[in-house]
Design an enzyme around this catalytic site. Structure first.
Site, mmCIF file in Angstrom:
data_model
loop_
_atom_site.group_PDB
_atom_site.id
_atom_site.type_symbol
_atom_site.label_atom_id
_atom_site.label_comp_id
_atom_site.label_asym_id
_atom_site.label_seq_id
_atom_site.Cartn_x
_atom_site.Cartn_y
_atom_site.Cartn_z
ATOM 1 N N GLU A 38 0.863 -1.189 0.000
ATOM 2 C CA GLU A 38 0.000 0.000 0.000
ATOM 3 C C GLU A 38 0.902 1.244 0.000
ATOM 4 O O GLU A 38 1.941 1.259 0.682
ATOM 5 C CB GLU A 38 -0.833 -0.061 1.295
ATOM 6 C CG GLU A 38 -1.730 1.113 1.573
ATOM 7 C CD GLU A 38 -2.454 0.958 2.936
ATOM 8 O OE1 GLU A 38 -2.034 0.109 3.766
ATOM 9 O OE2 GLU A 38 -3.429 1.681 3.159
ATOM 10 N N LYS A 107 -9.465 1.812 -1.779
ATOM 11 C CA LYS A 107 -9.656 1.185 -0.456
ATOM 12 C C LYS A 107 -11.027 1.543 0.106
ATOM 13 O O LYS A 107 -11.367 2.723 0.238
ATOM 14 C CB LYS A 107 -8.536 1.650 0.484
ATOM 15 C CG LYS A 107 -8.516 0.972 1.840
ATOM 16 C CD LYS A 107 -7.285 1.430 2.632
ATOM 17 C CE LYS A 107 -7.077 0.642 3.907
ATOM 18 N NZ LYS A 107 -5.804 1.014 4.587
ATOM 19 N N CYS A 140 -5.008 -3.480 2.614
ATOM 20 C CA CYS A 140 -4.734 -3.560 4.048
ATOM 21 C C CYS A 140 -5.988 -3.808 4.887
ATOM 22 O O CYS A 140 -6.565 -4.871 4.848
ATOM 23 C CB CYS A 140 -3.954 -2.339 4.502
ATOM 24 S SG CYS A 140 -2.987 -2.680 6.002
ATOM 25 N N VAL A 167 0.122 -2.516 10.682
ATOM 26 C CA VAL A 167 0.721 -2.100 11.948
ATOM 27 C C VAL A 167 0.233 -2.984 13.107
ATOM 28 O O VAL A 167 0.897 -3.095 14.127
ATOM 29 C CB VAL A 167 0.451 -0.613 12.258
ATOM 30 C CG1 VAL A 167 1.204 0.286 11.288
ATOM 31 C CG2 VAL A 167 -1.038 -0.284 12.220
#
Ligand code: ACM
Length: 260
Positions: A38, A107, A140, A167
């Site tokens: 990404e 997204k 993501c 993350v």
């Protein structure tokens, strides 16, 4: 066909250097489809809307030019994430082939401070018919909504290309379930490194992976720059029969999901 997940370490705002680093990594292996992270060209941790406006590109901007040249020269396909400048700014991914732009995805489910910088995707979950099979994209955090992968599977995707900047720790294991529950392949390309900007400190977990329709982790990288490559037969994803009584998709009970 051969799929490569390209795990890079983008430096925030250094678009030319980030694109060059990705191309060098891609040149090191031969694949039919390369999946990049990404926002691989800009970095992820924007601090201001000015920054994202300055770094966003149209879908056929300078990053597209560089990647399209690679795809043409190597007769291959590439999926990469970038900040797309259109009517608004989207967190997007492009699918590029030897002939140029094949498909675009925006997204759908924005994560955390992305809500400050990007408009939510408005293209749904399109699926593209390539010479080796049908490919769809999600980006993501779209992983946390099972509807994303399910929608792609219902539309015939055999492979989900999944540019990421993870993350949180859960996605690599969760993608095993996404693949099992939809009988699809997935190629998650994450990044590594740390971005501490504007008081927000993010570290990316690596662990890019390629997972089979049986939920096998065919390749999982560590937390360093690397390319993972696997040979797969996408036709495996066409068989949705679990046994003589159960078919994964046609046994769905849509009426039970919306009544009662
Ligand atoms: C994410 O969606 N980049 C966590």
């Amino acid at each position: 066909m051969r799929i490569a997940v390209v795990q890079t370490s983008p430096q925030f705002g250094q678009v030319e250097a980030n694109v060059t680093a990705a191309l060098i990594a891609m040149e090191s292996v031969r694949a039919d489809l390369y999946v990049l992270p990404e926002l691989f060209n800009t970095g992820y941790n924007f601090a201001t809307t000015d920054e994202v406006e300055k770094l966003a590109e149209p879908s056929e901007g300078p990053t597209y030019d560089a990647i399209a040249k690679f795809a043409q020269r190597n007769s291959c396909y590439v999926v990469y994430g970038f900040a797309e400048k259109a009517d608004r700014i989207y967190n997007s991914s492009s699918l590029i082939g030897p002939q140029g732009l094949v498909g675009l995805f925006r997204k759908v489910h924005l994560f955390y401070r992305e809500h400050l910088f990007f408009a939510p995707g408005n293209l749904g979950f399109p699926v593209f018919d390539l010479p080796f099979g049908k490919v769809g994209m999600m980006i993501c955090f779209d992983w946390i909504y099972p509807e994303s992968a399910r929608t792609l599977a219902l539309r015939g995707a055999q492979l989900i290309a999944h540019p990421s900047n993870l993350v949180l720790p859960h996605c690599p294991d969760a993608m095993v379930t996404r693949c099992l529950e939809n009988r699809v392949f997935a190629a998650t390309a994450n990044r590594v490194g740390r971005e501490n900007r504007g008081g927000v400190d993010l570290s990316y977990i690596g662990k890019s992976e390629i997972v089979s329709p049986r939920g096998e982790i065919l390749k999982r990288l560590e937390n360093e720059e690397a390319v993972g490559i696997v040979e797969v037969h996408l036709a495996q994803a066409l068989n949705k029969h679990i046994n003589e009584f159960n078919n994964l998709l046609s046994d769905r009970r849509e009426e039970a999901y919306t009544t009662g």
